[in-house]
Scaffold this active site. Structure first.
Site, PDB file in Angstrom:
ATOM      1  N   GLY A 108       4.015  -1.771   4.826  1.00 43.37           N
ATOM      2  CA  GLY A 108       2.683  -2.230   5.203  1.00 43.37           C
ATOM      3  C   GLY A 108       1.652  -1.121   5.262  1.00 43.37           C
ATOM      4  O   GLY A 108       0.591  -1.310   5.863  1.00 43.37           O
ATOM      5  N   SER A 109       1.908   0.019   4.632  1.00 46.80           N
ATOM      6  CA  SER A 109       0.996   1.165   4.744  1.00 46.80           C
ATOM      7  C   SER A 109      -0.344   0.945   4.050  1.00 46.80           C
ATOM      8  O   SER A 109      -1.289   1.688   4.297  1.00 46.80           O
ATOM      9  CB  SER A 109       1.659   2.416   4.169  1.00 46.80           C
ATOM     10  OG  SER A 109       1.803   2.318   2.768  1.00 46.80           O
ATOM     11  N   MET A 110      -0.419  -0.081   3.171  1.00 51.09           N
ATOM     12  CA  MET A 110      -1.679  -0.346   2.467  1.00 51.09           C
ATOM     13  C   MET A 110      -2.329  -1.654   2.912  1.00 51.09           C
ATOM     14  O   MET A 110      -3.223  -2.166   2.241  1.00 51.09           O
ATOM     15  CB  MET A 110      -1.452  -0.355   0.957  1.00 51.09           C
ATOM     16  CG  MET A 110      -1.317   1.019   0.328  1.00 51.09           C
ATOM     17  SD  MET A 110      -2.831   2.009   0.478  1.00 51.09           S
ATOM     18  CE  MET A 110      -3.954   1.087  -0.568  1.00 51.09           C
TER      19      MET A 110
END
Length: 274
Positions: A85-87
């Site tokens: 979910g880093s983006m």
């Protein structure tokens, strides 16, 4: 009177006629029966060959289709499965983005705001993880078709600074600055700060400073300031630009360019801190 019974008796051949017919057709009848049985259950070599020929065509078509997809993935457009979910919110876990591998050909370089996929070996990772040739081949093939998560060496981030840019965080308003200009990062995850870690970096020529949109959940250039390259990624390690979300169908859309960097001036000559 049982006329049906009489009719049956009249139609039955005499004993002599029956023996004569048996003599003429007897030797071939068992062979014909055996052939009929063989044709029925596919037990003969000819029957097995027909079954194999029936499977050969769809297998060859599937192999040719996979070869074409692998060729397209290797040279033109590669599906890339988002593993974290880093983006977020731009990209969600499980999204398949289509990465344009020709986006930076012919002298075109990555620009601020581009979402890129890159090989982090030597920058985000000092050494590649141990390899198992067979497992890596199978996983690499599945990943190239977007059917599996990418290799551990591949990352997706947003370009924040290019060669010569001075990137700092943060100004009094809590905003990121590039070459002294504040950047209104409207693509950030709601509630996230541009960075909780202060930094001041001049990006080396031929390199990129990259960050995730979900800053509190992203391990990006900030986390590798002490590593070789100072957290920056060499441009030659960029695999391509993520242009489309191709899957799931409900999220099919183009990744629109951001205008967050429209007010950023060109990098100062020599990349000084000025």
């Amino acid at each position: 009177m049982d006329t049906e019974a009489q009719h049956t008796e009249r139609d039955r051949p005499s004993g002599r006629e029956e023996r004569s017919r048996s003599a003429c057709s007897g030797p071939s009848a068992p062979a014909e029966a055996r052939a009929a049985e063989g044709d029925g259950d596919g037990g003969t070599a000819e029957g097995r060959g027909a079954v194999l020929r029936g499977w050969r065509r769809p297998v060859l078509i599937a192999a040719a289709f996979a070869a074409v997809l692998l060729g397209v993935s290797h040279f033109l457009v590669q599906p890339f499965q988002i593993p974290s979910g880093s983006m977020r919110p731009t990209l969600q876990v499980g999204d398949r983005v289509l990465v344009d591998k020709l986006a930076y050909g012919g002298g075109t370089a990555p620009r601020r705001g581009d979402v890129v996929v890159f090989d982090g070996t030597g920058s985000f990772l000092r050494e590649p993880p141990p390899e198992n040739p067979l497992t890596d081949l199978l996983h690499g093939t599945a990943a190239a078709l977007g059917l599996a998560e990418p290799p551990d060496t591949h990352f997706v981030k947003r370009v924040v600074g290019t060669g010569g840019d001075r990137v700092t965080c943060c100004d009094r308003g809590g905003r990121l600055k590039v070459n002294g200009a504040p950047v209104p990062e409207d693509y950030l995850f709601p509630g996230d700060d541009p960075s909780r870690v202060p930094f001041d970096i001049v990006v080396p020529e031929g390199s990129l400073w990259v960050m995730g949109d979900h800053r509190s959940q992203s391990r990006d250039s900030r986390d590798h300031l002490g590593d070789p390259g100072g957290g920056t990624v060499p441009v030659e390690k960029v695999i391509g630009r993520a242009d489309w979300i191709g899957w799931p169908l409900g999220r099919w859309t183009a990744l629109r360019p951001t205008d967050a960097f429209s007010g950023v001036p060109s990098a100062p000559v020599g990349g000084g801190h000025g």
